[in-house]
Design a protein around this motif. Structure first.
Motif, PDB file in Angstrom:
ATOM      1  N   GLU A  11       0.850  -1.189   0.000  1.00  0.00           N
ATOM      2  CA  GLU A  11       0.000   0.000   0.000  1.00  0.00           C
ATOM      3  C   GLU A  11       0.883   1.236   0.000  1.00  0.00           C
ATOM      4  OE1 GLU A  11      -2.663  -0.053   3.303  1.00  0.00           O
ATOM      5  OE2 GLU A  11      -3.839  -1.707   2.496  1.00  0.00           O
ATOM      6  N   ARG A  35      -4.908  -0.816  -7.315  1.00  0.00           N
ATOM      7  CA  ARG A  35      -6.287  -0.689  -6.820  1.00  0.00           C
ATOM      8  C   ARG A  35      -6.426   0.651  -6.111  1.00  0.00           C
ATOM      9  NH1 ARG A  35      -7.309  -6.687  -4.236  1.00  0.00           N
ATOM     10  NH2 ARG A  35      -7.317  -7.797  -6.221  1.00  0.00           N
ATOM     11  N   ASN A  36      -7.614   1.206  -6.141  1.00  0.00           N
ATOM     12  CA  ASN A  36      -7.915   2.507  -5.515  1.00  0.00           C
ATOM     13  C   ASN A  36      -7.151   3.643  -6.170  1.00  0.00           C
ATOM     14  OD1 ASN A  36      -9.576   1.215  -3.670  1.00  0.00           O
ATOM     15  ND2 ASN A  36      -8.016   1.120  -2.097  1.00  0.00           N
ATOM     16  N   GLU A  37      -6.730   3.456  -7.407  1.00  0.00           N
ATOM     17  CA  GLU A  37      -5.915   4.469  -8.081  1.00  0.00           C
ATOM     18  C   GLU A  37      -6.630   5.814  -8.148  1.00  0.00           C
ATOM     19  OE1 GLU A  37      -3.414   4.991 -12.241  1.00  0.00           O
ATOM     20  OE2 GLU A  37      -4.697   3.244 -11.948  1.00  0.00           O
ATOM     21  N   TYR A  38      -7.869   5.815  -8.562  1.00  0.00           N
ATOM     22  CA  TYR A  38      -8.588   7.079  -8.721  1.00  0.00           C
ATOM     23  C   TYR A  38      -9.042   7.661  -7.386  1.00  0.00           C
ATOM     24  CZ  TYR A  38      -8.375   5.612 -13.510  1.00  0.00           C
ATOM     25  OH  TYR A  38      -7.908   5.199 -14.722  1.00  0.00           O
ATOM     26  N   MET A  39      -9.433   6.806  -6.455  1.00  0.00           N
ATOM     27  CA  MET A  39      -9.836   7.291  -5.139  1.00  0.00           C
ATOM     28  C   MET A  39      -8.655   7.934  -4.410  1.00  0.00           C
ATOM     29  SD  MET A  39     -13.018   6.786  -4.985  1.00  0.00           S
ATOM     30  CE  MET A  39     -13.425   6.988  -3.268  1.00  0.00           C
ATOM     31  N   SER A  40      -7.470   7.385  -4.622  1.00  0.00           N
ATOM     32  CA  SER A  40      -6.269   7.932  -3.977  1.00  0.00           C
ATOM     33  C   SER A  40      -5.935   9.328  -4.478  1.00  0.00           C
ATOM     34  CB  SER A  40      -5.074   7.012  -4.224  1.00  0.00           C
ATOM     35  OG  SER A  40      -5.293   5.769  -3.617  1.00  0.00           O
ATOM     36  N   TYR A  43      -8.815  12.012  -2.795  1.00  0.00           N
ATOM     37  CA  TYR A  43      -8.830  12.296  -1.364  1.00  0.00           C
ATOM     38  C   TYR A  43      -7.430  12.660  -0.870  1.00  0.00           C
ATOM     39  CZ  TYR A  43     -13.564  10.565  -1.476  1.00  0.00           C
ATOM     40  OH  TYR A  43     -14.894  10.403  -1.761  1.00  0.00           O
ATOM     41  N   THR A  48      -6.981   7.307   1.470  1.00  0.00           N
ATOM     42  CA  THR A  48      -7.267   6.082   0.737  1.00  0.00           C
ATOM     43  C   THR A  48      -5.977   5.610   0.089  1.00  0.00           C
ATOM     44  OG1 THR A  48      -9.516   6.848   0.259  1.00  0.00           O
ATOM     45  CG2 THR A  48      -8.682   5.022  -1.065  1.00  0.00           C
ATOM     46  N   ALA A  50      -3.320   3.655  -2.203  1.00  0.00           N
ATOM     47  CA  ALA A  50      -3.211   3.003  -3.510  1.00  0.00           C
ATOM     48  C   ALA A  50      -2.547   1.654  -3.253  1.00  0.00           C
ATOM     49  CB  ALA A  50      -2.379   3.850  -4.466  1.00  0.00           C
ATOM     50  N   ARG A  51      -3.192   0.582  -3.703  1.00  0.00           N
ATOM     51  CA  ARG A  51      -2.696  -0.762  -3.417  1.00  0.00           C
ATOM     52  C   ARG A  51      -2.205  -1.438  -4.694  1.00  0.00           C
ATOM     53  NH1 ARG A  51      -7.656  -0.549  -0.266  1.00  0.00           N
ATOM     54  NH2 ARG A  51      -7.078  -0.440   1.920  1.00  0.00           N
TER      55      ARG A  51
END
Length: 69
Positions: A11, A35-40, A43, A48, A50-51
């Motif tokens: 992460e 994963r979570n590229e756009y959410m990271s 915010y 959040t 990035a994994r």
């Protein structure tokens, strides 16, 4: 690809850090995804993570690649 199990390798607080790790894995011939590229990016840092996820059978090799960076 649907039958393969993906596991989280690491992460990162920023997408940039995750992209660097992904690039290193790509160079070693290890397929990975962020994963979570756009959410990271939406915010604040650390809210959040990035994994980086890799195939389960590549997990140990991927760990070794990132440990030697």
């Amino acid at each position: 690809m649907q039958d393969e199990t993906m596991v989280v390798l690491a992460e990162y607080n920023t997408v940039t850090e995750a992209e660097i790790a992904k690039s290193m894995l790509d160079s070693a011939g290890i397929w990975s995804t962020i994963r979570n590229e756009y959410m990271s990016t939406l915010y604040p840092i650390g809210a959040t993570a990035a994994r980086i996820a890799v195939r389960e059978e590549d997990l140990e090799k991927a760990r070794m690649v990132l440990e030697h960076r």
